[in-house]
Every structure is written in C-alpha cells, then in structure tokens.
Motif scaffolding. Structure first.
Motif, PDB file in Angstrom:
ATOM      1  N   PRO A 112      -6.398  -6.227  16.911  1.00 54.15           N
ATOM      2  CA  PRO A 112      -7.184  -7.348  16.387  1.00 54.15           C
ATOM      3  C   PRO A 112      -8.037  -6.906  15.210  1.00 54.15           C
ATOM      4  N   LEU A 113      -8.672  -7.856  14.569  1.00 50.93           N
ATOM      5  CA  LEU A 113      -9.779  -7.538  13.662  1.00 50.93           C
ATOM      6  C   LEU A 113     -10.934  -7.081  14.546  1.00 50.93           C
ATOM      7  N   GLY A 114     -11.596  -5.999  14.160  1.00 53.87           N
ATOM      8  CA  GLY A 114     -12.541  -5.370  15.070  1.00 53.87           C
ATOM      9  C   GLY A 114     -13.894  -6.032  15.211  1.00 53.87           C
ATOM     10  N   ALA A 115     -14.063  -7.252  14.726  1.00 55.62           N
ATOM     11  CA  ALA A 115     -15.374  -7.907  14.795  1.00 55.62           C
ATOM     12  C   ALA A 115     -15.814  -8.179  16.224  1.00 55.62           C
ATOM     13  N   VAL A 116     -14.849  -8.525  17.089  1.00 52.62           N
ATOM     14  CA  VAL A 116     -15.139  -8.797  18.503  1.00 52.62           C
ATOM     15  C   VAL A 116     -13.976  -8.248  19.330  1.00 52.62           C
ATOM     16  N   MET A 117     -14.285  -7.371  20.277  1.00 50.13           N
ATOM     17  CA  MET A 117     -13.252  -6.828  21.154  1.00 50.13           C
ATOM     18  C   MET A 117     -13.856  -6.523  22.521  1.00 50.13           C
ATOM     19  N   LEU A 118     -13.171  -6.957  23.569  1.00 48.39           N
ATOM     20  CA  LEU A 118     -13.531  -6.556  24.915  1.00 48.39           C
ATOM     21  C   LEU A 118     -12.651  -5.363  25.275  1.00 48.39           C
ATOM     22  N   LEU A 119     -13.281  -4.226  25.618  1.00 48.61           N
ATOM     23  CA  LEU A 119     -12.551  -3.006  25.940  1.00 48.61           C
ATOM     24  C   LEU A 119     -12.711  -2.679  27.420  1.00 48.61           C
ATOM     25  N   ARG A 120     -11.630  -2.239  28.025  1.00 55.24           N
ATOM     26  CA  ARG A 120     -11.685  -1.810  29.420  1.00 55.24           C
ATOM     27  C   ARG A 120     -12.261  -0.393  29.480  1.00 55.24           C
ATOM     28  N   ARG A 121     -13.338  -0.231  30.220  1.00 53.85           N
ATOM     29  CA  ARG A 121     -14.000   1.069  30.281  1.00 53.85           C
ATOM     30  C   ARG A 121     -13.045   2.162  30.752  1.00 53.85           C
TER      31      ARG A 121
END
Length: 290
Positions: free
Chosen positions: A153-162
């Motif tokens: 994605p464009l990195g402005a908003v990303m949910l990452l799995r810890r």
C-alpha cells in the motif's frame, strides 16, 4: 466488532510548529519528541517498541480516518491470520478515491516514470497505460467493494500484525523517507505473510504536507530509496539498469534546462532549478555524494 482499545503514541520528528504541544494536550497520548529528524522508518520503529498491542497502526499526520475505519482494519486482520499488512482505501479531500494499492517496482515502471508517454499519444491511451497493471496499478481498486490482495500500500496508513513485525523486524532504518512500505511488504511476502487493502476502511489523505516543505531534498530521497530497494531486493543487473535509466533521464533534463535557459528568458529561474535538481540526481545515480 466491539469497542477498540487504543494506545496512542506520537513520535515527533523535530517539528518546529506547535505539534508537540497539541499532542500533549490530549489526555492519554504518549509523546516522544526528538530534536533531530530520524526519518519515517526509525521514528515508527520507536513507536513500535513502546507499543503493547496485538496490532500496530501506522498513521501519518496528514490523514483523517473516517468513523469505523480502524475497526474495519482490525476486524479483517482478526479473520485472516496471514494478513500482516492491512491498509484502508485512501480518499482525496474531495471524497474521490486516491490510488494507494501498488505492485512491487519493476524496471518498466521506472521507465514510464522517468520517460512519461509523449503527448503525441492520444490522451485516453496515455491514461490507460499510466493506470494499468504494467505501471503497477490495480485497475479494480477504484470500484471494488471487496478486499483486494495487493503487493504493497501507500504507507500513509497501515495496520501491521505485531507477530510479523517481531519475526522480521520493523522498517528498514537505512531508508530516511520513501519505499519503507515496499521493503516491509517484500520481506513479509517472502516469509508467507499477506498484504490487503480493505475498502470498507476509509481514510482521507491530504498528502505531502511534510515533504512539500523540502521538495528537492525529498525528490532525491525518493530516488535514493528506489536505488536502495533494487540493491537490497533485486539482482545486480537490475540495479545497474535502474541507475542507467536514471542517468539517461537526468542527462535529458540537463539538456532541456540548457535549451530553456538559452531560448526563454522568462524561464531562466525555472531552468536553473531544473538543472540543479537534475545534477543532484545524476550524482546520486553515479554513486557520488550529493
């Protein structure tokens, strides 16, 4: 899903406005204020180390999540245990969809970027090429209402799995600005993790509010990061090919700036700026200090 429990951490990269004061005025917000600009990746990694949640949300300051968007991201991640990066649909301030789903970079994409299709080609054909799969786009992104599996994605908003971040590490701190999400997504994909865009989650992205303050430096950082990505993830031949493309493009820019300077007095300032930027990027492509 139910109410989200949020932990808010603001990592301030040496801002000169009242950002720190505004952030500190909100109860429960943890603020890390640095006197130097660490860059995008390192600043986010600082936040990751302080956070305790199952998921880590990267949220740039030029974004405005619409109601229910964060819950939609978490809900999708909960139902797909292989989803390590979950991104929303980004919107322009006027409500139109902003393209934010991309394929991993290729030399053909770099060629189109450095040498855009000439105006001799009919406008619709040019537009179709620029928005095509060949140029790293997802043609169904603008209309699809279902989640789309994407490269990055464009990195402005990303949910990452810890779990994935702890397994493979956070952002590469060798990158000061740009391509951090590309590197992260490449590393995650090679380890079997997935990246998705969820249209039900919508976030307004103002875009470039920080980088536009230093356009020339950010343009150098853009190409510095792209060269780094090729050196790290692609073959030696591909990396050299990208440098050659970049060199040829900047030599062309220098020639155009020279012609502009000689034959157009009104554009001399513009020509000088164009020449300086092209010279800087050419030195970068040659591996010289800029």
């Amino acid at each position: 899903m139910g109410h989200l429990c949020l932990e808010v951490i603001v990592v301030d990269n040496a801002s000169v406005d009242d950002s720190v004061r505004v952030a500190q005025s909100h109860q429960g917000v943890r603020v890390v204020h640095s006197k130097r600009n660490f860059g995008y990746g390192r600043a986010n990694n600082i936040g990751f180390r302080l956070a305790h949640g199952k998921y880590l949300l990267v949220l740039n300051p030029d974004t405005v999540p619409l109601p229910g968007s964060l819950a939609a991201l978490v809900s999708f991640a909960e139902h797909d245990p292989r989803a390590a990066i979950v991104a929303p649909r980004l919107l322009n301030p006027n409500g139109t969809v902003q393209r934010s789903a991309f394929r991993f970079p290729t030399l053909l994409m770099a060629l189109i970027d450095l040498f855009p299709p000439p105006k001799l080609i009919p406008g619709r054909l040019r537009e179709r090429l620029i928005k095509s799969t060949v140029n790293g786009r997802y043609p169904n992104e603008l209309k699809s209402q279902r989640p789309i599996r994407i490269d990055h994605p464009l990195g402005a908003v990303m949910l990452l799995r810890r779990e994935a971040v702890e397994q493979l590490g956070g952002f590469d701190e060798q990158l000061f600005m740009y391509s951090e999400e590309v590197d992260l997504a490449l590393r995650f994909k090679r380890s079997g993790w997935e990246c998705w865009q969820v249209p039900a989650a919508r976030v307004v992205h103002l875009g470039g509010q920080s980088t536009k303050q230093m356009p020339d430096r950010m343009f150098r950082e853009l190409w510095r990061s792209r060269l780094y990505i090729y050196e790290k993830h692609r073959s030696l031949v591909s990396g050299l090919a990208l440098r050659v493309l970049l060199m040829v493009a900047q030599i062309k820019e220098l020639f155009v700036s020279f012609v502009q300077h000689v034959f157009s007095r009104q554009s001399r300032n513009e020509a000088d700026a164009r020449r300086k930027r092209a010279s800087s990027i050419l030195r970068l492509a040659l591996g010289l200090r800029t």
